[in-house]
Motif scaffolding. Structure first.
Motif, short mmCIF file in Angstrom:
data_model
loop_
_atom_site.label_atom_id
_atom_site.label_comp_id
_atom_site.label_asym_id
_atom_site.label_seq_id
_atom_site.Cartn_x
_atom_site.Cartn_y
_atom_site.Cartn_z
N LEU A 12 0.81 -1.28 0.23
CA LEU A 12 0.01 -0.01 0.00
C LEU A 12 0.74 1.19 0.12
O LEU A 12 0.44 2.09 -0.54
CB LEU A 12 -0.99 -0.08 1.18
CG LEU A 12 -1.89 1.21 1.27
CD1 LEU A 12 -2.69 0.97 0.02
CD2 LEU A 12 -2.78 1.06 2.54
N GLY A 13 2.06 1.16 0.65
CA GLY A 13 2.95 2.34 0.57
C GLY A 13 2.47 3.34 1.80
O GLY A 13 1.53 3.21 2.50
N GLU A 14 3.86 3.81 2.47
CA GLU A 14 3.85 4.39 3.65
C GLU A 14 3.01 5.54 3.70
O GLU A 14 2.31 5.85 4.74
CB GLU A 14 5.24 4.90 4.08
CG GLU A 14 5.28 5.38 5.41
CD GLU A 14 6.72 5.67 5.86
OE1 GLU A 14 6.88 6.77 7.01
OE2 GLU A 14 7.84 5.50 5.12
N LYS A 15 2.84 6.30 2.63
CA LYS A 15 1.98 7.47 2.79
C LYS A 15 0.47 7.24 2.73
O LYS A 15 -0.27 7.85 3.40
CB LYS A 15 2.35 8.28 1.29
CG LYS A 15 1.63 9.64 1.06
CD LYS A 15 2.00 10.70 -0.14
CE LYS A 15 1.22 11.74 -0.51
NZ LYS A 15 1.43 12.29 -1.67
N ALA A 16 0.16 6.10 1.90
CA ALA A 16 -1.44 5.92 2.04
C ALA A 16 -1.59 5.31 3.16
O ALA A 16 -2.58 5.63 3.66
CB ALA A 16 -1.62 5.06 0.74
N TRP A 17 -0.81 4.32 3.94
CA TRP A 17 -0.69 3.81 5.15
C TRP A 17 -1.12 4.90 6.20
O TRP A 17 -2.03 4.65 6.94
CB TRP A 17 0.17 2.98 5.29
CG TRP A 17 -0.12 2.22 6.77
CD1 TRP A 17 0.42 2.59 7.77
CD2 TRP A 17 -0.85 0.85 6.98
NE1 TRP A 17 0.08 1.60 8.93
CE2 TRP A 17 -0.47 0.65 8.27
CE3 TRP A 17 -1.52 0.09 6.16
CZ2 TRP A 17 -1.17 -0.36 8.86
CZ3 TRP A 17 -2.05 -1.17 6.69
CH2 TRP A 17 -1.86 -1.42 8.14
N THR A 18 -0.22 5.82 6.33
CA THR A 18 -0.35 7.03 7.17
C THR A 18 -1.61 7.89 7.07
O THR A 18 -2.15 7.92 8.15
CB THR A 18 0.91 7.80 7.29
OG1 THR A 18 2.05 7.03 7.25
CG2 THR A 18 0.97 8.81 8.13
N GLY A 19 -2.13 7.86 5.91
CA GLY A 19 -3.64 8.58 5.84
C GLY A 19 -4.58 7.97 6.09
O GLY A 19 -5.72 8.23 6.21
N LEU A 20 -4.57 6.63 6.45
CA LEU A 20 -5.85 5.80 6.87
C LEU A 20 -5.83 5.81 8.30
O LEU A 20 -5.17 5.98 9.22
CB LEU A 20 -5.47 4.23 6.60
CG LEU A 20 -5.25 3.89 5.27
CD1 LEU A 20 -5.14 2.40 4.85
CD2 LEU A 20 -6.38 4.36 4.16
N THR A 21 -7.31 5.63 8.67
CA THR A 21 -7.75 5.77 10.04
C THR A 21 -7.43 4.36 10.82
O THR A 21 -6.92 3.41 9.83
CB THR A 21 -9.30 5.90 10.41
OG1 THR A 21 -10.11 4.75 9.80
CG2 THR A 21 -9.61 7.17 9.62
#
Length: 209
Positions: free
Chosen positions: A61-70
């Motif tokens: 998924l990638g760190e950026k997308a992962w970080t943006g999830l609740t």
């Protein structure tokens, strides 16, 4: 005497090397795949002992997308991908149950490692590299990526995720993954009912549409 016993105890307690993890994992998978009445479900239980599907999903998924999830979204995504990966990986393992594995070198850099192998199926030879990680210097090594003939499982999913996120957003990505997971589980259940092994599955998350 005491020193030798202490050394033996420390050695026994040391985590297995990346090469040992891959060797043991492959041996266990082949044993399970060749067992009478082997199913994708029974094989998946063996596979998840040494493959970290959650880490694979997170890196894809990638760190950026992962970080943006609740927190709730992360759990739903991880649960969905874990189910999908377990089914897909186990199907491929059943398809390669009779393969001969030749082990190459092990490369360790900090908490990341690579183990090179060559898979021989009939007369065809296929390079298969395993990527492993550990959470600390004393942690256990776990596989998070498999690179078959220079095609990475993490990279394959990552490319599909980027496209689906751009086209449909996170909810659309999750819906696609759930649909693919349901399809695989239905196929696996049908094969189990027939008492046969499922055919190998391509490491694809499914096309959008």
């Amino acid at each position: 005497m005491i020193a030798s016993l202490l050394a033996a105890t420390l050695l026994a307690a040391a985590p297995a090397s990346p090469l040992s993890v891959v060797k043991t994992g492959n041996a266990d998978v082949q044993k399970a795949a060749n067992a009478p009445g082997a199913t994708v479900q029974s094989l998946a239980t063996v596979v998840e002992k040494f493959v970290d599907f959650e880490e694979l999903a997170k890196r894809a998924l990638g760190e950026k997308a992962w970080t943006g999830l609740t927190a709730a979204q992360r759990k739903e995504f991880t649960d969905t991908m874990t189910g999908l990966l377990r089914a897909s990986y186990a199907q491929k393992a059943i398809g390669q149950a009779q393969a001969e594995v030749k082990y190459g070198k092990e490369a360790v850099e900090g908490n990341e490692a690579t183990v090179n192998t060559t898979l021989t199926v009939k007369k065809d030879q296929l390079p298969v590299d395993y990527k492993l990680y550990r959470t600390s210097a004393k942690g256990e090594w776990r596989i998070y990526d498999v690179i078959t003939d220079e095609v990475s499982l993490v990279s394959t999913y990552s490319g599909q995720f980027r496209k689906l996120l751009a086209d449909k957003g996170f909810d659309g990505l999750l819906t696609t993954l759930k649909s693919k997971r349901a399809q695989l589980e239905k196929e696996n259940a049908a094969q189990s009912t027939k008492g046969g092994a499922a055919a190998p599955a391509a490491p694809a998350a499914g096309k959008g549409g």
